[in-house]
Design a protein around this motif. Structure first.
Motif, short mmCIF file in Angstrom:
data_model
loop_
_atom_site.label_atom_id
_atom_site.label_comp_id
_atom_site.label_asym_id
_atom_site.label_seq_id
_atom_site.Cartn_x
_atom_site.Cartn_y
_atom_site.Cartn_z
N SER A 10 84.81 45.78 42.63
CA SER A 10 85.33 45.24 41.37
C SER A 10 85.57 46.39 40.38
O SER A 10 85.10 47.51 40.57
CB SER A 10 84.34 44.24 40.77
OG SER A 10 83.20 44.93 40.27
N ALA A 11 86.28 46.07 39.32
CA ALA A 11 86.57 47.07 38.29
C ALA A 11 85.31 47.54 37.58
O ALA A 11 85.29 48.62 36.99
CB ALA A 11 87.56 46.51 37.28
N ASP A 12 84.23 46.76 37.65
CA ASP A 12 82.97 47.14 37.00
C ASP A 12 82.06 47.94 37.92
O ASP A 12 81.03 48.45 37.47
CB ASP A 12 82.22 45.89 36.53
CG ASP A 12 82.97 45.18 35.41
OD1 ASP A 12 83.59 45.88 34.58
OD2 ASP A 12 82.93 43.95 35.37
N SER A 13 82.41 48.08 39.18
CA SER A 13 81.59 48.83 40.14
C SER A 13 81.74 50.33 39.94
O SER A 13 82.79 50.80 39.50
CB SER A 13 82.00 48.50 41.57
OG SER A 13 81.81 47.15 41.85
N ARG A 16 84.70 51.80 41.97
CA ARG A 16 85.96 51.08 41.73
C ARG A 16 87.19 51.83 42.22
O ARG A 16 88.19 51.24 42.56
CB ARG A 16 86.11 50.74 40.25
CG ARG A 16 86.21 51.93 39.34
CD ARG A 16 86.29 51.53 37.88
NE ARG A 16 85.74 52.58 37.06
CZ ARG A 16 84.52 52.56 36.53
NH1 ARG A 16 83.74 51.52 36.72
NH2 ARG A 16 84.08 53.56 35.82
N ASN A 35 92.00 46.02 42.17
CA ASN A 35 90.99 45.46 41.27
C ASN A 35 91.44 45.52 39.81
O ASN A 35 90.67 45.22 38.91
CB ASN A 35 89.65 46.16 41.46
CG ASN A 35 89.73 47.66 41.25
OD1 ASN A 35 90.74 48.20 40.83
ND2 ASN A 35 88.63 48.33 41.56
N VAL A 37 92.49 48.21 38.09
CA VAL A 37 92.26 49.50 37.45
C VAL A 37 93.53 50.34 37.53
O VAL A 37 94.16 50.43 38.58
CB VAL A 37 91.09 50.25 38.13
CG1 VAL A 37 90.95 51.67 37.60
CG2 VAL A 37 89.79 49.48 37.93
N LEU A 47 90.48 50.30 32.58
CA LEU A 47 89.97 49.11 33.25
C LEU A 47 90.73 47.88 32.77
O LEU A 47 91.35 47.90 31.70
CB LEU A 47 88.48 48.96 32.98
CG LEU A 47 87.61 50.16 33.38
CD1 LEU A 47 86.14 49.84 33.13
CD2 LEU A 47 87.83 50.57 34.81
#
Length: 62
Positions: A10-13, A16, A35, A37, A47
């Motif tokens: 995910s974009a929060d990982s 990413r 994702n 980004v 993001l």
């Protein structure tokens, strides 16, 4: 946004940047990952929620 298996990070990982590139514009210096980004050639990122991640290039060894 990811439509393939296994799912991309995910974009929060923290990983990413390992997501699949869905659009690439090397002449403009950026790519869109699945994702959401926007990844720039200087390693900066935007993001999907609008947050900006500053470039994090490593310095070349002397």
């Amino acid at each position: 946004m990811c439509q393939h298996r296994p799912d991309c990070p995910s974009a929060d990982s923290t990983d990413r940047e390992a997501a699949v590139v869905v659009a690439s514009y090397p002449e403009q210096g950026w790519s869109l990952l699945c994702n959401g980004v926007l990844l720039f050639e200087d390693t900066g990122e935007i993001l999907p929620d609008g947050r900006v991640i500053a470039p994090h290039r490593t310095l070349a060894a002397a």
